[in-house]
Design a protein around this motif. Structure first.
Motif, mmCIF file in Angstrom:
data_model
loop_
_atom_site.group_PDB
_atom_site.id
_atom_site.type_symbol
_atom_site.label_atom_id
_atom_site.label_comp_id
_atom_site.label_asym_id
_atom_site.label_seq_id
_atom_site.Cartn_x
_atom_site.Cartn_y
_atom_site.Cartn_z
ATOM 1 N N ILE A 184 0.861 -1.185 0.000
ATOM 2 C CA ILE A 184 0.000 0.000 0.000
ATOM 3 C C ILE A 184 0.895 1.233 0.000
ATOM 4 C CG2 ILE A 184 -1.724 1.326 1.275
ATOM 5 C CD1 ILE A 184 -2.714 -1.331 2.451
ATOM 6 N N ARG A 193 0.541 5.135 0.390
ATOM 7 C CA ARG A 193 -0.452 6.100 0.861
ATOM 8 C C ARG A 193 0.182 7.489 0.941
ATOM 9 N NH1 ARG A 193 -2.046 4.045 6.002
ATOM 10 N NH2 ARG A 193 -3.388 2.641 4.810
ATOM 11 N N THR A 228 -1.358 -1.138 -4.354
ATOM 12 C CA THR A 228 -2.544 -0.384 -3.964
ATOM 13 C C THR A 228 -2.116 1.037 -3.659
ATOM 14 O OG1 THR A 228 -3.791 -2.267 -3.101
ATOM 15 C CG2 THR A 228 -4.347 -0.113 -2.231
ATOM 16 N N GLU A 266 -3.327 4.700 -2.276
ATOM 17 C CA GLU A 266 -4.372 5.339 -1.476
ATOM 18 C C GLU A 266 -4.060 6.823 -1.283
ATOM 19 O OE1 GLU A 266 -5.626 1.533 1.371
ATOM 20 O OE2 GLU A 266 -4.607 3.275 2.232
ATOM 21 N N GLY A 277 -5.042 10.160 -6.837
ATOM 22 C CA GLY A 277 -4.269 8.942 -6.631
ATOM 23 C C GLY A 277 -3.043 8.939 -7.525
ATOM 24 N N SER A 281 -7.526 3.648 -4.513
ATOM 25 C CA SER A 281 -8.669 3.856 -3.618
ATOM 26 C C SER A 281 -8.543 5.231 -2.975
ATOM 27 C CB SER A 281 -8.695 2.763 -2.542
ATOM 28 O OG SER A 281 -9.783 2.945 -1.662
#
Length: 587
Positions: free
Chosen positions: A269, A271, A295, A297, A310, A328
């Protein structure tokens, strides 16, 4: 019995869920017919990145399911290299066909049969005889035809390429498996690493951040792939040209294994930090960059009116490929709510007379903000208009005239006496108070955007891009209050001295004959000003899975059916318009 086992094994192969990719250990790609194929270990010790794995049922070609003792069927259980021979972590064949370690896609007969080599250390020697460490079942030798593929049922598909679409029994491509790291071209990152000059050159000494790894790609010539170990990385990523950032790696010590489960994208992830509204920025890159199996974020909470991105890709020299990437986004920032406007101005010191009435009609409300706009740099929120100021109160009524007081007075010239008047000063009327200032327009809501691209060339392969809600536009600020008018003031009194003649002389009658006159009365008070109008409401922000502008609209390529989704558009809490929501749009 053998035919029965063959049918059972074939059903096991076909029953493996497509999303499983590889087992919890690793899935090794098999060899093609006529080649000298060493199987690449999936539980990696450093090697090239092979093509996609194929899951196939029965296929025509090198192997037929009806073969009993020639070319071995994919489900045959005779030999350490047969398809159902699934080696557990100890190198022993699991009777149920369940993998605990590697599943070797073996090589065909007539080749150096190195296909039995697995990450558990057991291997089949060149003669095809199962090594004692392998623990192969019943038949330790390859059958006469040598078609003993251990995981591939069709020799033509053993190189990992997609099967011919016209083939009735073609397999399903699992694009993320198998994968392997490469020590000669890679830089390694884990959440427990350490950033330093030249970090990440080995799996045992990874960098701590993706930014640190990007720095190392410049430090080491030829190392342009960043292998990112499982974990969460709170940072803004700005990839340079020529770099690939690849997640999906499970790390144990210095052993890196690609996740062949259903969601390898969830392992890593990236972020955005709380200080950044963008997670991945590719602007004017001057070449190609690739992000894979990640992923992405946004930060969890946006600032007032802030838009969240993003991936933001801009510039004609930027080429970015996103493969199996999940984006996301959180809700964008709601518009800034203004403070109440200031009160009206104080009444002036002097003014003409009027009726002293207070103003009762407040200022008009400001206009609602227009819809937000997009440009090459992203979204600009729209603020509401300022409310109109209030009306001043009327000035007070005029002050009455002062009353004169008569008295006598003389002069020394022949002592002539004459009547006189003693008069106080005129009073003043009050002035009207100022109207309140108009309220400030409410701030526009920001937009939540999974992918924004302007002029860049973007390729999206699979994955999903989900925007959050657009931010709500704020209501306009309240208008300021009107100010009270001032009061009227009385005039000042006067004191006069009378005088009289004695003979030819004029004498002042002091001190007992002074004459006093009062001043004029006060005028009326000024009226109170009215309140200012409320500011107009800000516009709601937008929500887009993907939005493109400029040359990026024509340059966008979508393959492997990426899932694009928006959230709800932002509303306006005042009189502004709501935002717009769309999974895919252009401007």
């Amino acid at each position: 019995m053998r035919d029965s086992l063959r049918r059972t094994a074939l059903s096991l192969v076909l029953a493996v869920p497509l999303a499983a990719g590889c087992a919890s250990g690793s899935h090794v790609g098999g060899g093609s017919s006529g080649g000298d194929d060493d199987v690449e270990q999936h539980q990696d010790s450093g090697g090239s990145v092979p093509d996609a794995t194929l899951r196939t049922g029965s296929e025509t070609g090198a192997e037929e399911t009806s073969t009993s003792d020639g070319a071995e069927d994919a489900g045959a259980l005779d030999g350490a290299d047969d398809a159902s021979s699934m080696e557990d972590g100890s190198g022993q064949s699991d009777a149920t066909g369940t993998e605990g370690g590697s599943m070797a896609d073996g090589g065909d007969a007539g080749e150096d049969a190195d296909a039995g080599k697995t990450s558990d250390g057991g291997e089949t020697d060149a003669s095809g005889t199962a090594d004692a460490s392998e623990g192969g079942p019943e038949d330790a030798s390859l059958d006469a035809s040598g078609a003993g593929d251990a995981g591939q049922t069709d020799a033509s598909a053993s190189d990992g390429a997609a099967p011919d679409a016209s083939h009735a029994d073609a397999g399903v491509v699992i694009p993320h498996c198998p994968q392997s790291t490469n020590d000669s071209t890679g830089i390694y990152v884990t959440p427990t690493g350490a950033d330093a000059t030249g970090c990440g050159a080995s799996r045992g000494a990874p960098c701590l951040t993706i930014a640190g790894a990007i720095a190392s790609t410049s430090y080491f010539a030829g190392r342009d792939t960043i292998f990112v170990g499982a974990g969460t990385y709170v940072e803004k990523v700005t990839p340079p040209a020529g770099v690939t950032i690849m997640g999906g790696w499970e790390v144990s010590g210095s052993t890196w294994t690609f996740d062949c489960g259903t969601n390898p994208e969830a392992d890593v992830i990236v972020r955005a930090p709380s200080t950044s509204n963008t997670t991945v920025l590719a602007s004017g890159v001057g070449g190609a960059v690739t992000l894979s199996t990640l992923t992405i974020e946004s930060k969890a909470t946006a600032n007032a009116g802030e838009s969240l991105y993003g991936v933001l890709a801009t510039g004609a020299t930027t080429q970015i490929t996103l493969t199996n990437v999940v984006v996301s986004m959180a809700k964008a920032g709601d518009g800034q709510t203004p403070v109440q406007a200031g009160s009206g101005s104080a009444p002036p010191a002097t003014c003409g007379a009027a009726d002293g009435a207070s103003a009762t009609t407040p200022g008009s409300t400001g206009t609602g903000g227009p819809v937000g706009t997009f440009s090459s740099t992203g979204f600009t929120a729209a603020t509401g208009g300022t409310g109109a100021g209030g009306t001043s109160g009327d000035n007070g009524t005029a002050a009455p005239a002062p009353t004169p007081v008569a008295y006598s007075s003389c002069t020394n010239t022949a002592c002539t006496a004459s009547p006189a008047s003693c008069v106080g000063t005129q009073g003043s009327n009050g002035c009207g108070g100022g109207g309140g200032k108009g309220g400030t327009g409410g701030g526009g809501g920001g937009s939540s955007i999974a992918l924004f691209a302007f002029d860049a060339s973007v390729t999206i392969a699979g994955g999903s891009y989900t925007a959050g809600y657009g931010g709500d536009g704020a209501a306009g600020g309240g208008g300021g209050g009107g100010v009270n008018g001032s009061s009227g003031a009385a005039g000042a009194g006067a004191s006069c001295t009378s005088s009289s003649c004695t003979g030819i002389f004029c004498f002042a009658n002091l001190p007992n004959n002074n004459i006093s006159a009062t001043g004029g009365g006060a005028g009326g008070s000024g009226g109170t000003g009215s309140a200012g109008g409320q500011g107009g409401g800000g516009a709601g922000g937008d929500s887009y899975g993907v939005i493109t502008g400029g040359a990026a609209t024509a340059g966008l390529v979508l393959v492997d059916s990426p899932a694009l989704a928006s959230g709800a558009p932002g509303a306006s809490l005042g009189n502004g318009p709501s935002g717009v929501a769309s999974a895919h749009a252009s401007f």
